[in-house]
Structure formats: C-alpha cells, structure tokens
Design a protein around this motif. Structure first.
Motif, PDB file in Angstrom:
ATOM      1  N   ARG A  13       0.848  -1.069  -0.077  1.00 12.85           N
ATOM      2  CA  ARG A  13       0.015  -0.176  -0.020  1.00 12.85           C
ATOM      3  C   ARG A  13       0.803   1.047   0.013  1.00 12.85           C
ATOM      4  N   THR A  14       2.037   1.057   0.524  1.00 12.78           N
ATOM      5  CA  THR A  14       3.075   2.325   0.451  1.00 12.78           C
ATOM      6  C   THR A  14       3.185   2.938  -0.987  1.00 12.78           C
ATOM      7  N   MET A  15       2.995   2.126  -1.974  1.00 12.34           N
ATOM      8  CA  MET A  15       3.213   2.473  -3.393  1.00 12.34           C
ATOM      9  C   MET A  15       2.057   3.309  -3.872  1.00 12.34           C
ATOM     10  N   LEU A  16       0.967   3.453  -3.192  1.00  9.66           N
ATOM     11  CA  LEU A  16      -0.234   4.176  -3.625  1.00  9.66           C
ATOM     12  C   LEU A  16      -0.603   5.180  -2.819  1.00  9.66           C
ATOM     13  N   PRO A  17      -1.225   6.234  -3.356  1.00 12.43           N
ATOM     14  CA  PRO A  17      -1.714   7.302  -2.611  1.00 12.43           C
ATOM     15  C   PRO A  17      -2.772   6.791  -1.515  1.00 12.43           C
ATOM     16  N   VAL A  18      -2.956   7.389  -0.360  1.00 13.67           N
ATOM     17  CA  VAL A  18      -3.926   7.056   0.779  1.00 13.67           C
ATOM     18  C   VAL A  18      -5.393   6.607  -0.091  1.00 13.67           C
ATOM     19  N   GLY A  19      -5.794   7.605  -0.602  1.00 14.40           N
ATOM     20  CA  GLY A  19      -7.169   7.720  -1.258  1.00 14.40           C
ATOM     21  C   GLY A  19      -7.275   6.500  -2.440  1.00 14.40           C
ATOM     22  N   CYS A  20      -6.328   5.820  -2.945  1.00 18.52           N
ATOM     23  CA  CYS A  20      -6.513   4.783  -3.732  1.00 18.52           C
ATOM     24  C   CYS A  20      -6.476   3.454  -3.062  1.00 18.52           C
ATOM     25  N   VAL A  21      -6.314   3.318  -1.666  1.00 15.79           N
ATOM     26  CA  VAL A  21      -6.278   2.047  -1.126  1.00 15.79           C
ATOM     27  C   VAL A  21      -7.674   1.622  -0.347  1.00 15.79           C
ATOM     28  N   ARG A  22      -8.093   0.289  -0.890  1.00 13.59           N
ATOM     29  CA  ARG A  22      -9.300  -0.093  -0.381  1.00 13.59           C
ATOM     30  C   ARG A  22      -9.003  -1.433  -0.054  1.00 13.59           C
ATOM     31  N   ILE A  23      -8.966  -2.173   1.342  1.00 16.54           N
ATOM     32  CA  ILE A  23      -8.325  -3.260   1.635  1.00 16.54           C
ATOM     33  C   ILE A  23      -9.378  -4.115   2.420  1.00 16.54           C
ATOM     34  N   ILE A  24      -9.447  -5.435   2.077  1.00 13.55           N
ATOM     35  CA  ILE A  24     -10.199  -6.358   2.756  1.00 13.55           C
ATOM     36  C   ILE A  24      -9.067  -7.304   3.107  1.00 13.55           C
ATOM     37  N   PRO A  25      -8.461  -7.207   4.445  1.00 16.75           N
ATOM     38  CA  PRO A  25      -7.561  -8.068   4.780  1.00 16.75           C
ATOM     39  C   PRO A  25      -7.523  -9.522   4.582  1.00 16.75           C
ATOM     40  N   TYR A  26      -8.663  -9.954   5.244  1.00 23.90           N
ATOM     41  CA  TYR A  26      -8.892 -11.431   5.007  1.00 23.90           C
ATOM     42  C   TYR A  26     -10.322 -12.068   5.041  1.00 23.90           C
ATOM     43  N   SER A  27     -10.617 -12.670   4.118  1.00 21.12           N
ATOM     44  CA  SER A  27     -12.216 -12.954   3.632  1.00 21.12           C
ATOM     45  C   SER A  27     -12.262 -14.222   3.564  1.00 21.12           C
ATOM     46  N   SER A  28     -13.697 -14.871   4.068  1.00 20.55           N
ATOM     47  CA  SER A  28     -13.836 -16.360   3.617  1.00 20.55           C
ATOM     48  C   SER A  28     -14.486 -16.489   2.399  1.00 20.55           C
ATOM     49  N   GLN A  29     -14.833 -15.586   1.610  1.00 20.14           N
ATOM     50  CA  GLN A  29     -15.429 -15.634   0.132  1.00 20.14           C
ATOM     51  C   GLN A  29     -14.765 -14.177  -0.520  1.00 20.14           C
TER      52      GLN A  29
END
Length: 587
Positions: free
Chosen positions: A400-416
């Motif tokens: 994520r350090t490669m992107l501007p903060v506004g471009c980051v949308r994270i779902i860290p760990y999902s079961s689907q």
C-alpha cells in the motif's frame, strides 16, 4: 511588545473551563497550557527532583505523569503578593469534593501529558502560573461570562484583540437542583494570539467542545433527575417562607462540578479531553493529498463512532441499568495510527513478516515482484491466498505504500471472494474459490502462498527471511507483464531505488514519498484540465507530453490515481471555477 512575542512563542493555545459563581462572579476552574520547551526548574513554584515522586502510566499513547510539587497560589495554598491567583477570601470554601470556584483539591499536583512524537507537554491546573497568562485567561473568563455572550446565553462566540489575545468561547448551562433557576453557568474558552488561525479552527473547536459539553450536561442531568426524584426542590421552595436566597440553602450555593456530575475523575478526564481532543496538526506548507484524505477518513470515523454512541445511549435508556453502571469516561482519544491510515476492518498487524518493498522483492524474485507492483500501481485487484493472515496483512501494509492513501481499499482476510469495486487488496483463505473470469482477467493478479517442500525452500539471505523460508510464492495473472515492457515511469524509478544497495530502507521510503507526491501533482493538473476545464482530447495529449506521461501505462496510472484525490481538493476546484462568460474574452 517583547512580552507579547514571548507569549506567542510559549503559548499557541490555552483551553480553560470557566464558571460564574453566585458569590464571587466569573472564575477560572481548570485550564490546559501547551509547553514546547522542557518544564523549567521552578515550574509549579518550587518543583525539585527530591520534592516528590512521579507516577507514570500509558494512556492512549500519551505518557501521563503526575508531579508532586509545591502548589501555586492559584490553588489557594499561598497568599503572597506576587501570586497571580485570586486571594483565598475570593474563592468558595473548600470541601471534600471542592467548591464552586475550585477544581483541584488542596495538595493536588495537577496533570501533565507528554506527547513523545512532538516533545510537547500539556499542563493542566486551575490557573496559569505565569502572571501575564493568568491575566489574559482571567480577562477572557470574565468577558465570556458577562459581556461577550451570544443570544440565549448558550452557544459559541468570538472576541478579542491583539493585546489580550483572541478567544473562542462557548457558554452553556449545567443542571443543579440547588441553584437559582436550577442551573449554573459555565463556559469553555480557547485563547490564541493568532486571530486567523483561531477563526480557521472554528469548525474544529466547535465540534470538539460541543462534544465535551454534551457529556458534561448528560452526566449532570442524571444527577439532577435523581435528586429531584428523591427531594423535589421546586415544591419545597414554594412552601418555604421567603428568606434571602443564598442563606436559604445553608451554604450550598457553590457546589463543585464533580458533585454536579457525580464524577470523581472529572478533572483527569477534562485534562485528557483538552490535551488530546483539542489538538490539530501543524503543517509546513500546503497539506499533501494523503494528509487531506487521512483527515477526511478520520472525520468519517468520528462521525460513525458518535452515531454508535448515540444509538447505544438510546438502548441504555430503554434498559434498566444497575446502580452505578451509567458512569463512563468523558473521552476516549483514538491514538492508533491505523485509524488514520484506513477505514473498515483493517487492524494493525501482530507480526511483521514482510519488512519492506526491498525485502518483498528479495523474497518473491525480481520478475514476480515487478508483475505484482505493476498491477498495484495500475489499480488492478491484488489477491493473496494464504493460511497465514498475518503474512497477508504484512504484504498489504508494504504494498500500500506504493499508492496514495485515497486509492487504497483493503479487505484483509475474507472467507469469500469480493468484487474489485469493493477492494483492490483482498486476502483470502486457501479454500476460497476465485471466479474463473477473475483468474483469466488482465485486471487482477493472484499470489498463492504454499508450504514449500524441503527441496523448494528458497535460500535464506538474512535473519528476516527466516519466517518466510517455509513458504513458496506463486504469482499469476491473466495479463503477465512482459520483461521488455517499459511500464509506468514510477515503477522503473522504484525498482532503481530498491536495487541500489547504497540506499537504506529509510531513504528508499522517502524516495517513494517524493515520487508519489510528484505524480499526484501531475494527477491534479490532469484533473483540472480534463474534469474542470473540459478540454478536448488533442489538448489533453499535448498536456500529457509536457508532463512526461504520454505512454499508455502512465495514462492508466494517472486515471487510477485520480480516484485518490481528496474531496476537499475536488470541491475546492469546483467552487473556484469561473463561469465561461467571465473567463472567455468577448469578441
């Protein structure tokens, strides 16, 4: 003028709670100062290393320490002529819970908070020890509770001058079953020497101070209703023969605020509120887009938490709480840096697996890392599948350090699986099936983490790789990046910095910050040119050539990064656009 300059250098703000005492008039109850320099040897009129002991504790990421020191005359323990505080006879008599004119009991050392990051100390006591500061706060207190009052006597107002400072004042009432009219009058004031800065801080101060007032009034209302239920004062007064009002209540005219709110920790909580909540970042130059986006996300989080608090309060009213269960802290300061960096379910990782971009490049190998980094910069969906959730979170924190903060949308760990419009970083457990159209798409990259066989273990280059030696990383995409492809300019510069062993990790991080800021400036120019001015494609191509971003990958990168611009910047541009009739010359 020399004294004023000294005040400006030592006092960028003082926040104080004031009270209108029925016996003594306007009085300062509690104030918090900001000290940028170390505390002087004589702080507190006689503080010395052997005079007491320090009790320190960590609270909300700020080092809290209470000093045992000789008390200033402002606390009513001395009547020297040089004392900046009021005389003992001009204050309400002290009781177990204090008096109406008093906050800290005799013998109380006050509160000191130390912000480790900025080396700033927040000092709270009843009155400032500096005579000039005492005079400024005293005058602001008197004016806020006498002549400088908004209609209705409750609400914010601004007043002041160059000599005595400028004041933001918010007056309010606190319920008291024994007071004239069943309420007492208070104000919270913020004093600064910089008029423009104080005016610009109006929305910030109004929101924070209003929150503190609401909590004080809520606690006092509970006490008031309980007292009225036990012994209604209105009927008792009507049935009592007329006597002088103050004598009628047998000296109860000056109840302390701790008594009115039934909160013994009130002053400690107020110190935390003044020191933590009433803090803004001092920016050198114009704020970056990352800073603006972080501030917007933090504001959204605060609004969300307030709505949750309100809904919980409504639920509490519907339920019968056990006795003494309604007390809660006056304020809770969000100090976790993760709140500033992302929204949603993101949590700070427990175990640092990937240390840096350079470390990740060494582990994945140069070709795989380049493919992964290309997809990150282009805004494509980056999917990591692993049993180790900590590993996935550490990978996202590095990428994520490669992107501007506004471009980051994270779902860290999902079961689907989650669609790309919801997140561009997605962590999945190994058993989750990824749709076939995603696996074959050129807009997604998948990193599968397998347990490596003994023969497939990659060589360990340093101690940091020990935790990763048991894994094998497979990077696949429907559109693999050819080795001879030029790629976006910023990717090539990042790789050059990562391969330069003369640059430390910290230097590489600063290079990345500068590169992102450089390209965000290009994004701003392109946004203004295309979205605001609506220029034709031919002019846009000329602009891209001037910006050095006419290649296909650079254009895609700029369009994706445009989605990371802050709402503040976009609304500012839209509001300052001139109408065509005003900007175009007439024929």
């Amino acid at each position: 003028m020399q004294a004023l300059c000294h005040l400006q250098s030592t006092m960028n703000a003082i926040v104080a709670l004031c009270h209108f005492c029925e016996l003594h008039g306007p009085r300062t109850l509690f104030c918090t100062e900001v000290l940028h320099a170390p505390l002087p040897q004589g702080a507190g009129n006689g503080d010395s290393p052997g005079q007491g002991e320090q009790a320190e504790e960590e609270e909300g990421g700020i080092q809290m320490s209470s000093r045992i020191r000789a008390h200033s005359p402002a606390e009513g323990t001395s009547a020297e002529s040089s004392s900046p505080g009021p005389k003992k006879s001009d204050m309400c008599e002290a009781s177990v819970s204090g008096g109406g004119c008093r906050s800290l009991a005799a013998g109380h050392p006050g509160y000191i908070s130390h912000d480790k990051e900025t080396s700033i100390k927040y000092v709270s006591h009843q009155h400032p020890n500096h005579p000039q500061l005492f005079s400024i706060v005293r005058q602001a207190c008197v004016r806020s509770l006498s002549c400088e009052v908004c209609p209705g006597r409750e609400g914010p107002i601004f007043f002041g001058d160059e000599q005595h400072g400028f004041v933001f004042s918010h007056t309010f009432f606190i319920k008291d079953s024994l007071a004239r009219g069943f309420q007492r009058w208070y104000s919270i004031i913020a004093i600064m020497m910089d008029r423009i800065y104080l005016i610009n801080s109006w929305p910030f101060l109004l929101g924070k101070i209003r929150g503190i007032i609401d909590e004080l009034q809520g606690k006092a209302l509970k006490v008031f209703e309980a007292e009225q239920f036990g012994c209604p004062q209105r009927a008792q007064r009507m049935n009592t023969a007329f006597t002088p009002f103050l004598h009628q209540r047998n000296g109860n005219a000056a109840r302390s605020l701790t008594s009115l709110t039934s909160d013994d920790n009130l002053w400690a909580c107020l110190h935390t509120s003044f020191a933590c909540r009433l803090t803004e970042k001092l920016l050198e130059g114009a704020p970056t887009e990352d800073t603006l986006v972080q501030m917007e996300k933090l504001a959204d989080l605060e609004e969300e938490s307030e709505s949750w608090d309100n809904s919980e309060a409504e639920e509490e009213k519907a339920l019968a709480l056990p006795e003494g269960a309604e007390g809660r802290e006056l304020t809770k300061c969000p100090t976790d840096s993760s709140l500033l960096s992302d929204c949603g379910n993101w949590q700070p990782r427990k175990l640092s697996v990937f240390k840096s971009l350079r470390h990740m490049r060494q582990v994945l190998g140069a070709p795989s890392f380049r493919m992964l980094a290309w997809h990150v910069l282009m805004g494509n969906q980056v999917i990591w599948k692993s049993r180790d959730a900590d590993l996935v979170q550490s990978a996202f924190e590095v990428l994520r350090t490669m992107l501007p903060v506004g471009c980051v949308r994270i779902i860290p760990y999902s079961s689907q699986y989650e669609e790309a419009y919801r997140c561009n970083f997605l962590g999945l457990s190994p058993h989750v099936q990824i749709p076939s159209h995603v696996l074959s798409s050129e807009f997604a990259v998948v990193v599968e983490v397998h347990t490596a066989t003994r023969s497939a273990l990659h060589p360990v280059g340093c101690e940091d790789d020990q935790s990763l030696s048991k894994y094998e990383f497979v990077v696949t995409s429907g559109s693999p990046v050819a080795a001879d492809r030029v790629g976006p300019t910023i990717l090539n510069k990042v790789e050059a910095a990562l391969t330069n062993q003369n640059l430390s990790v910290d230097v590489v991080d600063q290079c990345l910050v500068c590169l992102k800021e450089e390209w965000m400036n290009k994004v701003k120019v392109l946004f203004k040119f295309t979205k605001v001015d609506s220029r034709p494609k031919e002019d846009t191509q000329k602009l891209l050539s001037i910006l050095g971003a006419s290649e296909e990958d650079n254009v895609k990168l700029l369009k994706f990064w445009m989605t990371g611009l802050s709402k503040t910047y976009k609304s500012h541009l839209m509001s300052t656009v001139r109408s065509p009739t005003a900007s175009e010359p007439r024929n």
